[in-house]
Each structure stands twice: as structure tokens, then as C-alpha cells.
Design a protein around this motif. Structure first.
Motif, PDB file in Angstrom:
ATOM      1  N   ASP A   1       1.051  -1.048   0.115  1.00  0.00           N
ATOM      2  CA  ASP A   1       0.264  -0.283  -0.096  1.00  0.00           C
ATOM      3  C   ASP A   1       0.139   0.829  -0.202  1.00  0.00           C
ATOM      4  N   TYR A   2       2.270   1.180   1.179  1.00  0.00           N
ATOM      5  CA  TYR A   2       2.391   2.877   1.202  1.00  0.00           C
ATOM      6  C   TYR A   2       3.633   2.660  -0.614  1.00  0.00           C
ATOM      7  N   HIS A   3       3.878   1.632  -1.231  1.00  0.00           N
ATOM      8  CA  HIS A   3       5.314   1.515  -2.197  1.00  0.00           C
ATOM      9  C   HIS A   3       3.863   1.908  -2.515  1.00  0.00           C
ATOM     10  N   ASN A   4       2.775   1.223  -3.248  1.00  0.00           N
ATOM     11  CA  ASN A   4       1.263   2.245  -3.989  1.00  0.00           C
ATOM     12  C   ASN A   4       1.587   3.731  -4.142  1.00  0.00           C
ATOM     13  N   LEU A   5       1.461   3.506  -2.552  1.00  0.00           N
ATOM     14  CA  LEU A   5       0.717   5.132  -2.280  1.00  0.00           C
ATOM     15  C   LEU A   5       2.061   6.537  -2.730  1.00  0.00           C
ATOM     16  N   LYS A   6       3.664   5.457  -2.508  1.00  0.00           N
ATOM     17  CA  LYS A   6       4.597   5.983  -3.131  1.00  0.00           C
ATOM     18  C   LYS A   6       4.631   7.019  -4.486  1.00  0.00           C
ATOM     19  N   ALA A   7       4.262   5.893  -5.704  1.00  0.00           N
ATOM     20  CA  ALA A   7       4.180   5.850  -7.194  1.00  0.00           C
ATOM     21  C   ALA A   7       3.582   6.857  -7.283  1.00  0.00           C
ATOM     22  N   ALA A   8       1.532   6.816  -6.375  1.00  0.00           N
ATOM     23  CA  ALA A   8       0.998   8.013  -7.147  1.00  0.00           C
ATOM     24  C   ALA A   8       1.345   8.952  -6.500  1.00  0.00           C
ATOM     25  N   VAL A   9       1.399   9.321  -5.268  1.00  0.00           N
ATOM     26  CA  VAL A   9       2.589  10.612  -5.564  1.00  0.00           C
ATOM     27  C   VAL A   9       3.277  11.153  -6.838  1.00  0.00           C
ATOM     28  N   LYS A  10       4.528  10.517  -6.488  1.00  0.00           N
ATOM     29  CA  LYS A  10       4.810  10.729  -7.607  1.00  0.00           C
ATOM     30  C   LYS A  10       4.556  11.004  -9.106  1.00  0.00           C
TER      31      LYS A  10
ATOM     32  N   GLY B   1      -1.395  -6.994  -4.525  1.00  0.00           N
ATOM     33  CA  GLY B   1      -0.766  -7.686  -2.688  1.00  0.00           C
ATOM     34  C   GLY B   1      -0.975  -6.855  -1.972  1.00  0.00           C
ATOM     35  N   GLY B   2      -1.796  -5.398  -2.228  1.00  0.00           N
ATOM     36  CA  GLY B   2      -1.507  -3.965  -0.879  1.00  0.00           C
ATOM     37  C   GLY B   2      -3.420  -5.017  -0.526  1.00  0.00           C
ATOM     38  N   THR B   3      -3.373  -4.022   0.888  1.00  0.00           N
ATOM     39  CA  THR B   3      -4.978  -4.221   1.430  1.00  0.00           C
ATOM     40  C   THR B   3      -5.952  -3.349   0.058  1.00  0.00           C
ATOM     41  N   LEU B   4      -5.344  -2.286  -0.681  1.00  0.00           N
ATOM     42  CA  LEU B   4      -6.205  -1.110  -0.777  1.00  0.00           C
ATOM     43  C   LEU B   4      -5.687  -1.517  -2.638  1.00  0.00           C
ATOM     44  N   ASP B   5      -6.684  -1.437  -3.728  1.00  0.00           N
ATOM     45  CA  ASP B   5      -6.713  -1.092  -5.071  1.00  0.00           C
ATOM     46  C   ASP B   5      -5.718  -0.106  -5.034  1.00  0.00           C
ATOM     47  N   ALA B   6      -4.714  -0.455  -6.310  1.00  0.00           N
ATOM     48  CA  ALA B   6      -3.388   1.040  -6.333  1.00  0.00           C
ATOM     49  C   ALA B   6      -5.106   1.605  -7.104  1.00  0.00           C
ATOM     50  N   GLY B   7      -5.720   2.087  -8.081  1.00  0.00           N
ATOM     51  CA  GLY B   7      -6.901   3.081  -8.647  1.00  0.00           C
ATOM     52  C   GLY B   7      -7.140   3.667  -7.032  1.00  0.00           C
ATOM     53  N   VAL B   8      -7.271   2.870  -6.808  1.00  0.00           N
ATOM     54  CA  VAL B   8      -7.877   3.755  -5.818  1.00  0.00           C
ATOM     55  C   VAL B   8      -7.268   4.605  -4.761  1.00  0.00           C
ATOM     56  N   ILE B   9      -5.644   4.622  -4.240  1.00  0.00           N
ATOM     57  CA  ILE B   9      -4.888   4.937  -4.193  1.00  0.00           C
ATOM     58  C   ILE B   9      -4.728   6.436  -5.361  1.00  0.00           C
ATOM     59  N   LEU B  10      -4.762   5.750  -6.301  1.00  0.00           N
ATOM     60  CA  LEU B  10      -4.015   6.984  -7.007  1.00  0.00           C
ATOM     61  C   LEU B  10      -5.235   8.187  -7.316  1.00  0.00           C
ATOM     62  N   LYS B  11      -6.946   7.125  -7.486  1.00  0.00           N
ATOM     63  CA  LYS B  11      -7.561   8.399  -7.563  1.00  0.00           C
ATOM     64  C   LYS B  11      -7.677   9.416  -6.362  1.00  0.00           C
ATOM     65  N   ALA B  12      -7.591   8.834  -4.740  1.00  0.00           N
ATOM     66  CA  ALA B  12      -7.869   9.475  -3.680  1.00  0.00           C
ATOM     67  C   ALA B  12      -6.494  10.611  -3.759  1.00  0.00           C
ATOM     68  N   VAL B  13      -5.458  10.325  -4.441  1.00  0.00           N
ATOM     69  CA  VAL B  13      -4.253  11.411  -4.639  1.00  0.00           C
ATOM     70  C   VAL B  13      -4.748  12.297  -5.677  1.00  0.00           C
ATOM     71  N   GLU B  14      -4.485  11.941  -6.435  1.00  0.00           N
ATOM     72  CA  GLU B  14      -5.159  13.070  -7.916  1.00  0.00           C
ATOM     73  C   GLU B  14      -5.855  14.138  -7.447  1.00  0.00           C
ATOM     74  N   GLU B  15      -7.688  13.122  -6.546  1.00  0.00           N
ATOM     75  CA  GLU B  15      -8.586  14.312  -6.595  1.00  0.00           C
ATOM     76  C   GLU B  15      -8.453  14.833  -4.857  1.00  0.00           C
ATOM     77  N   LYS B  16      -7.367  14.652  -4.195  1.00  0.00           N
ATOM     78  CA  LYS B  16      -7.056  15.179  -3.058  1.00  0.00           C
ATOM     79  C   LYS B  16      -8.726  14.425  -1.977  1.00  0.00           C
ATOM     80  N   ASP B  17      -9.408  13.252  -2.123  1.00  0.00           N
ATOM     81  CA  ASP B  17     -10.140  12.812  -1.423  1.00  0.00           C
ATOM     82  C   ASP B  17     -10.103  11.475  -0.394  1.00  0.00           C
TER      83      ASP B  17
END
Lengths: 167, 324
Positions: free
Chosen positions: B88-97, B114-130
Motif C-alpha cells: 500500500d505504501y509503495h503504491n502510495l509513493k508511486a501515486a504521489v510521484k 498484493g496491497g490491502t487496497l487497489d492501487a487505482g483507489v490510491i491513485l484516485k485519492a491522490v489525484e482528487e485529494k479525496d
């Protein structure tokens, strides 16, 4: 006919004495506790066997034998119950309370040891099933390991049978 | 009622037979080239026969396959979350960058499965600041990292913030887990991270306050003592570690960072090995997953070494301890 039997023919209601009740509780415990133990043991083995068979269906016969090993305690409990029911002549004779308590005590070894040994044998079977799953050629040795637990169920069975037979 | 893992453990114990052994890895390291190494792996059942035989395809397929097996057997999705947090945190790093600096890499190369969340959800949260799309600790880290990267543009600082948050969450979740194997995983991983910081600082002579701020406080390792030792130098770090449960890492401190990383991976696998004889809990699943990740990392190293024409001996020296 046992030495403690006091009457052989009477109206059915009069045959349910305190002695008969004590004996029946012991007999019921022999069947119930050893049966519960076997059910738990076989269930544990069954779950492990299913796990192995998902990956290696060709091991069905071997893991089935290992799964069934903890099932014998239930049969031992039933065997003691049959012998005891025959001895007390349930429905035909009345038992004195002391006699009933003796039958109750005689059923306890297979009831208690049957329960605990079946659960523990189930755990040993699970480990052996995992061993056979990894190394099918060790089946013979793997079967001996849970079979060792059976020794104590057999000892309890002998004590219960010998006691019931001599009452 | 306690979850029963008898079926899962038995199935995993059979699957352990397909893990690569030390001999397999040595044979792989001795392969003539990448093509030959990939062929060897393919013969051992690695990769998807329907995909082109490339290192990237094979490694991605195996990483996904390992998680598929475990997800299939895991009865409580939260039970193995300790092992998923890192993803999850790796995907967050990738999404923020991705959002703040842009990246031309395809999503499958940026994000890990293999994260607890789908990477797409993390990317959407960062993109939309949601941030409400994310669980509380991840949301807070995502917000802080986004603000930091937007204001400073310093990717390293952003990574460092996310890494520390990840370790903190991993340690908390690991210690709260009823599974001993997950507790050990969290402790070894966090201790290794703290020691890594200490070793790097010992070389660069960073101030003590920086060290204390970077390290994760934990019960099993006195971070103040470790930071003070790091301030004195590598020998002092080794001397301190001799008094801790991580003394097994000391011999590797005299070598390179690569030797230290190998030693950390070996220590983790050593802690997992008792799970081979466990038939009733979640432990074998966690150990299998870590063993798979360890072997995938090892194979990746060998294939990269082959691509760069590294000598076989160098590759063999870097081989990790195997679970089987």
C-alpha cells in the motif's frame, strides 16, 4: 445376570430405578464423549486431507486412512455401551443404586480418554497428512505416529470392558 | 471463535514443494545467459505459457500468483494485512510521484499487486485529494506526502516520510497481531530498517537529532543507544547490536550494504522456518508468502545480473537463504 440385579420381571415403569439411571448416564457418556472426540478428530483430519487433495488428488487413499484414525474412539465407546446395556438388562431388570454407580464408573475411562485421545490423535493425523502430502513415500511411518495415540484409547477400552464384564 | 487454518496450512505445505531450493538457485546463477535462465524457470513451472517469455512478464506473473494463492486461502482479509501494508505504501509513493511529477511508465510497472487496497483507489485519492477513500493512517500520510512534494519537489524527502509512516504502521499492526509469525516479521523488518539508517548515518556522520528523528522507536531495539552508536561509527553499531536479538546481523556489518541486506533477508527467513512444521494457524501462509517474495527477489537479482553479464560467482554470493 449380574449379582446386583434385584428384579427380573415387573411393570416397565418400575424398572427405571436410580441404579438404572446411573448406569445409563455412564453408558450415554461413553457414547457421547468418545463420539464427540472422534467427530472433532476426524473433522480436523478431513480439513487437512482436503488441503492436500486440492494439490495432489492422487493421494486420496493414503490421506483417507490417516483421516479416519481418530474415528476408532467413537466405536470403542459404542462397544462399551453395548456390553454394558446387555449386562444391566435394560428394560428387563432393576439395578440397585450401588450397582448403577459401578456401571457409571466403569464407563468413565473410555468416555474421558476417548474424548481427549481422539482430539489429540486428530492433531497428530493432521501433521501426518501434511507429511504425506510432502513426502508420499513416508506413508507407513506417518501412519504410525498418530496410531501411537491409539494405545491410550485401547488401554481405556480394556479397563472399561473388563470392569463392565466383571460386574 | 478462532479461525481454523487446517485446510489452508495443509494445502500450503504441499505448495512449498514447488518453491525453489538453494540448488535450483545455484543452477540458475550458473545459466549461460538470461534466455537459458528463463528457460530453466519455465521448466519449473514459472511464468504464464500464454505470455512472451521475458523476465518482467515472468516475475510479475509469479508475484501475482503468490498473492492469488494466499488470497484464495485467507479467511479473514485483515489477518495478513501486516504483509500487505508495504505494498500500500509503495503504491502510495508511486501515486504521489505520478500525480506531482508525472511518469510515462505504465501502471503495471509503477504499482505492485498484493496491497490491502487497489492501487487505482490510491491513485484516485491522490489525484482528487479525496483522502476519505483511504484508511486513516494511509490518508494522513498521503496528504502529508502530497503537500511535501508539491511544496519542495524533493522526491527523496517524500519517500523518507512515506517509509517512516509505513514502518510505524507495520510495527503497530504487527505487534497487535495474534500471530507470532507476523509479530516477528514486523519486528525484524523494523529493526532492519533502523539498523540500515544507523549504518548509512555512521558513514555520513549525520547529527544525532536527525538519526533519532529518522528511526522508529521500538521495544526490541533501543533506538537512542543505536543512534548514539551510529554517531560514533560502524564498530560501535556492531558492538551495540551484539547485545540485542539482532546479533546475527553483526558479521555482515563489515561488508557492503548488499551483504547487510542479504543478512536481513536471511534472518527473516530463519524466523519463518518453524512454520514448515505448523499445521493449524495462519503462520504457514504468511511464511509461504514471504518465502515466495524472497525467491522472486532472488530470481530478479540473478536475471538482472545475467542481463548485465555479472560473473556467476558474484551472483552466487548474493543468493538468499531459501525457505525449503
Amino acid at each position: 445376570m449380574g449379582t446386583f440385579l434385584v428384579a427380573e420381571a415387573a411393570a416397565p415403569a418400575a424398572l427405571i430405578s436410580n441404579g438404572t439411571l446411573y448406569a445409563l448416564v455412564g453408558i450415554a457418556l461413553a457414547v457421547i464423549l468418545s463420539g464427540i472426540g472422534s467427530a472433532i478428530g476426524v473433522s480436523q483430519g478431513g480439513r487437512a486431507a482436503a488441503g492436500v487433495l486440492t494439490e495432489k488428488p492422487e493421494l486420496f487413499a493414503r490421506v483417507l486412512i490417516l483421516e479416519l484414525l481418530p474415528g476408532t474412539q467413537g466405536i470403542y465407546g459404542l462397544l462399551v455401551a453395548f456390553i454394558a446395556l446387555g449386562k444391566i438388562q435394560f428394560g428387563k431388570a432393576v439395578l440397585e443404586p450401588e450397582a448403577g454407580l459401578l456401571y457409571f464408573a466403569a464407563c468413565l475411562p473410555i468416555a474421558i480418554v476417548g474424548l481427549i485421545s481422539a482430539i489429540q490423535q486428530g492433531k497428530a493425523s493432521v501433521a501426518s497428512i501434511a507429511l504425506v502430502g510432502k513426502k508420499p513415500e513416508t506413508f507407513g511411518r506417518a501412519m504410525l505416529l498418530p496410531a501411537m495415540v491409539e494405545t491410550y484409547a485401547i488401554l481405556a477400552l480394556l479397563v472399561s470392558i473388563l470392569t463392565v464384564a466383571n460386574l | 471463535m478462532k479461525t481454523d487454518y487446517t485446510y489452508a496450512a495443509a494445502r500450503i505445505h504441499v505448495k512449498e514443494l514447488s518453491l525453489l531450493t538453494r540448488a535450483d538457485l545455484e543452477q540458475l546463477a550458473g545459466a549461460a545467459d538470461v534466455r537459458a535462465a528463463l528457460q530453466l524457470l519455465s521448466e519449473k513451472g514459472w511464468g504464464d505459457p500464454e505470455q512472451e517469455l521475458t523476465a518482467e512478464n515472468m516475475l510479475r506473473h509469479e508475484a501475482e500468483a503468490a498473492w492469488e494463492v494466499v488470497n484464495d486461502l485467507e479467511k479473514d482479509p485483515a489477518a495478513l494485512s501486516v504483509l500487505k501494508l508495504g505494498k500500500d505504501y509503495h503504491n502510495l509513493k508511486a501515486a504521489v510521484k505520478q500525480v506531482y511529477t508525472g511518469s510515462s511508465l505504465p501502471a503495471e510497472r509503477l504499482f505492485q499487486p498484493g496491497g490491502t487496497l487497489d492501487a487505482g483507489v490510491i491513485l484516485k485519492a491522490v489525484e482528487e485529494k479525496d483522502w476519505e477513500l483511504l484508511p486513516a493512517p494511509l490518508a494522513q500520510t498521503a496528504e502529508e506526502a502530497s503537500v511535501l512534494l508539491a511544496h519542495t519537489g524533493d522526491g527523496q524527502l517524500c519517500d523518507s516520510l512515506i517509509d517512516k509512516a509505513c514502518l510505524g504502521e507495520l510495527y503497530r499492526a504487527g505487534k497487535a497481531s495474534p500471530e507470532e509469525v507476523l509479530q516477528e516479521y514486523a519486528v525484524v523488518t523494523c529493526a532492519a530498517a533502523n539498523i540500515r539508517i544507523a549504518l548509512r548515518a555512521a558513514r555520513s556522520r549525520r547529527p544525532l537529532s536527525f538519526l533519532l528523528d529518522s528511526m522508529l522507536p521500538m521495544e526490541e531495539l533501543d533506538t537512542k543507544a543505536l543512534a548514539e552508536a551510529a554517531y560514533e561509527g560502524k564498530d560501535a553499531v556492531a558492538e551495540y547490536l551484539e547485545t540485542t536479538p539482532f546479533a546475527a546481523l553483526v558479521p555482515s556489518l563489515s561488508g557492503s550494504m548488499a551483504a547487510f541486506e542479504k543478512s536481513c533477508d536471511d534472518l527473516l527467513i530463519e524466523h519463518m522456518k518453524p512454520q514448515k512444521n505448523n499445521s493449524f494457524t495462519l503462520g504457514p501462509l504468511a511464511a509461504y508468502l514471504l518465502a515466495r517474495e524472497n525467491e522472486i527477489k532472488c530470481v530478479r537479482m540473478i536475471l538482472t545480473g545475467k542481463q548485465n553479464h555479472l560473473p556467476d560467482e558474484v551472483l552466487r554470493e548474493s543468493l538468499r537463504m531459501t525457505y525449503v
